[in-house]
Design a protein around this motif. Sequence first.
Motif, short mmCIF file in Angstrom:
data_model
loop_
_atom_site.label_atom_id
_atom_site.label_comp_id
_atom_site.label_asym_id
_atom_site.label_seq_id
_atom_site.Cartn_x
_atom_site.Cartn_y
_atom_site.Cartn_z
N ARG A 48 1.03 -1.16 -0.04
CA ARG A 48 0.15 -0.06 0.07
C ARG A 48 0.97 1.23 -0.04
O ARG A 48 1.64 1.61 0.94
N ASN A 49 0.88 1.97 -1.14
CA ASN A 49 1.87 3.15 -1.31
C ASN A 49 0.85 4.18 -1.81
O ASN A 49 0.84 4.68 -2.83
N VAL A 50 0.77 4.67 -0.67
CA VAL A 50 -0.34 5.87 -0.86
C VAL A 50 0.02 7.32 -0.24
O VAL A 50 0.67 7.19 0.90
N TYR A 51 -0.39 8.36 -0.78
CA TYR A 51 0.04 9.57 -0.34
C TYR A 51 -1.08 10.74 -0.13
O TYR A 51 -2.07 10.53 -1.02
N PRO A 52 -1.12 11.42 1.09
CA PRO A 52 -2.31 12.17 1.26
C PRO A 52 -2.16 13.43 0.52
O PRO A 52 -2.21 14.56 1.30
N GLU A 53 -2.45 13.44 -0.68
CA GLU A 53 -2.21 14.75 -1.46
C GLU A 53 -3.42 15.88 -1.09
O GLU A 53 -2.99 17.01 -0.86
N LYS A 54 -4.48 15.35 -0.99
CA LYS A 54 -5.58 16.35 -0.58
C LYS A 54 -5.22 16.98 0.96
O LYS A 54 -5.33 18.25 1.09
N LEU A 55 -4.93 16.25 1.90
CA LEU A 55 -4.56 16.80 3.36
C LEU A 55 -3.20 18.03 3.20
O LEU A 55 -3.38 18.79 3.48
N THR A 56 -2.37 17.19 2.50
CA THR A 56 -1.16 18.11 2.41
C THR A 56 -1.23 19.43 1.63
O THR A 56 -0.89 20.35 2.09
N LYS A 57 -1.77 19.36 0.54
CA LYS A 57 -2.06 20.46 -0.47
C LYS A 57 -2.84 21.40 0.05
O LYS A 57 -2.84 22.72 -0.22
N ASN A 58 -3.92 21.29 1.24
CA ASN A 58 -4.95 22.08 1.75
C ASN A 58 -4.57 22.41 3.10
O ASN A 58 -5.12 23.07 4.00
N GLY A 59 -3.12 22.08 3.28
CA GLY A 59 -2.56 22.70 4.59
C GLY A 59 -2.67 21.70 6.05
O GLY A 59 -2.74 22.41 7.17
N PHE A 60 -3.05 20.75 5.88
CA PHE A 60 -3.27 19.79 6.97
C PHE A 60 -1.87 19.68 7.83
O PHE A 60 -0.93 19.30 6.64
N HIS A 61 -1.69 19.69 9.03
CA HIS A 61 -0.50 19.52 9.65
C HIS A 61 -0.41 18.07 10.47
O HIS A 61 -1.13 18.10 11.24
N PHE A 62 0.69 17.34 10.20
CA PHE A 62 0.69 16.02 10.82
C PHE A 62 1.50 16.18 11.90
O PHE A 62 2.45 16.71 12.06
N SER A 63 1.22 15.72 13.23
CA SER A 63 1.77 15.68 14.26
C SER A 63 2.79 14.71 14.29
O SER A 63 3.90 14.69 14.86
N TYR A 64 2.60 13.52 13.40
CA TYR A 64 3.41 12.39 13.35
C TYR A 64 3.79 12.14 11.87
O TYR A 64 3.15 11.03 11.32
N PRO A 65 4.40 12.76 10.87
CA PRO A 65 4.55 12.64 9.50
C PRO A 65 5.79 11.44 9.38
O PRO A 65 5.55 10.88 8.39
N ASP A 66 6.46 11.23 10.29
CA ASP A 66 7.62 10.12 10.27
C ASP A 66 7.44 9.09 11.17
O ASP A 66 6.79 9.14 12.39
N LEU A 67 7.86 7.90 10.51
CA LEU A 67 7.50 6.72 11.60
C LEU A 67 8.18 6.74 12.86
O LEU A 67 7.49 6.18 13.99
N ASP A 68 9.56 6.84 12.67
CA ASP A 68 10.22 7.23 14.02
C ASP A 68 9.58 8.02 15.09
O ASP A 68 9.52 7.45 16.30
N GLU A 69 9.00 9.04 14.77
CA GLU A 69 8.26 9.75 15.80
C GLU A 69 7.00 9.10 16.35
O GLU A 69 6.80 9.52 17.41
N ALA A 70 6.36 8.51 15.31
CA ALA A 70 5.14 8.02 15.76
C ALA A 70 5.35 6.71 16.85
O ALA A 70 4.61 6.67 17.79
N LEU A 71 6.61 6.15 16.33
CA LEU A 71 6.83 4.79 17.15
C LEU A 71 7.43 5.28 18.64
O LEU A 71 7.22 4.63 19.66
N TYR A 72 7.90 6.34 18.53
CA TYR A 72 8.56 6.87 19.73
C TYR A 72 7.53 7.30 20.96
O TYR A 72 7.46 6.85 21.86
N ASN A 73 6.48 7.76 20.18
CA ASN A 73 5.39 8.32 21.01
C ASN A 73 4.41 6.99 21.47
O ASN A 73 4.12 7.06 22.74
N LEU A 74 4.34 5.86 20.56
CA LEU A 74 3.42 4.99 21.11
C LEU A 74 4.17 3.93 21.89
O LEU A 74 3.37 3.33 22.89
N LEU A 75 5.54 4.10 21.87
CA LEU A 75 6.30 2.97 22.87
C LEU A 75 7.01 3.43 23.92
O LEU A 75 7.54 2.88 24.98
N LYS A 76 6.66 4.73 24.24
CA LYS A 76 7.44 5.48 25.44
C LYS A 76 6.84 5.01 26.59
O LYS A 76 7.66 5.30 27.81
N ASN A 77 5.69 4.66 26.78
CA ASN A 77 5.12 4.07 28.05
C ASN A 77 5.26 2.68 28.08
O ASN A 77 4.61 2.20 29.01
#
Length: 299
Positions: free
Chosen positions: A270-299
């Motif tokens: 599944r190689n999918v890109y969120p073009e509508k979100l990014t083009k219209n200014g949506f801001h991701f809190s966790y755009p990269d996997l390392d940041e997401a995993l750190y947040n989910l596994l820190k506890n």
Amino acid sequence: MKIVIAGGTGFLGESLEKYFKEKDDQVYILTRKPKRDHEVYWDARTLGEWKNTIEGTGVLINLTGKSVDCRYTDKNKKEIYTSRIESTGILQEAVDQCNMKPKVWLNASSATIYIHSETQLNTEENGTIGDDFSMNICKSWEKEFFMVNNESVRKVALRTSIVLGNNGGAFPKLRTITKLGLGGKQGRGQQKVSWIHIDDFCKAVEWVIDNENISGPVNITAPNPVSNEDLMTKMRKHLKIPFGLNAPVWQLEIASLFLNTETELLLKSRNVYPEKLTKNGFHFSYPDLDEALYNLLKN
């Protein structure tokens, strides 16, 4: 804001309910097994008292559908199909009968609608939609959803990728197999994994609701898909597990029988890109996997 979530008792529904309640929104859940005051019975097939809940609501979200995490027997295939088509159809009947229709209706779909692709990045506009059981389910689902055009109801199909969160979905299973030393690549490991952190999923749903210019299909996924091999490498790194056994396809085929699931869920790219979100200014809190995993596994 009054929000009605049909099929809202699963991982995504519970996460959205918590998210919107924390913002003091009024949330109602349509479910076959109501247990709380704000839960309303429906069978997802026929009109009933539940349709009064939709009257005057600001937002309708439909997440109804049998889980695809099962063996694709004829019986399960039929249930996967009918649970999606019938619930969408009966919600449309209820909306048609409303004097005050919902302002926006978000219907679940899936990033699985796009073809297996290791190189081509699939956007809403340029993505290639293929022809197999899973893709045809998604196509039929969206066709049913967009068939009727109520001018006052803005419709958005949420083409959601794998949602990573600690309270459900795929992530707890990934964490467990990694801890058991089985967190190597699956198959060739080159298949792409499109993913999104649960917090960004909830934020994206709210953003779609708030942005009146957004309609049609929207890819709900982080902007940086990774290969399966990279995903498992990062899981091991964050969990401090020094090794992970690889699983060739033949092993996955055997394991999937015992786990009552299908290898497609692991092996499809599944190689999918969120073009509508990014083009219209949506801001991701966790755009990269390392940041997401750190947040989910820190506890």
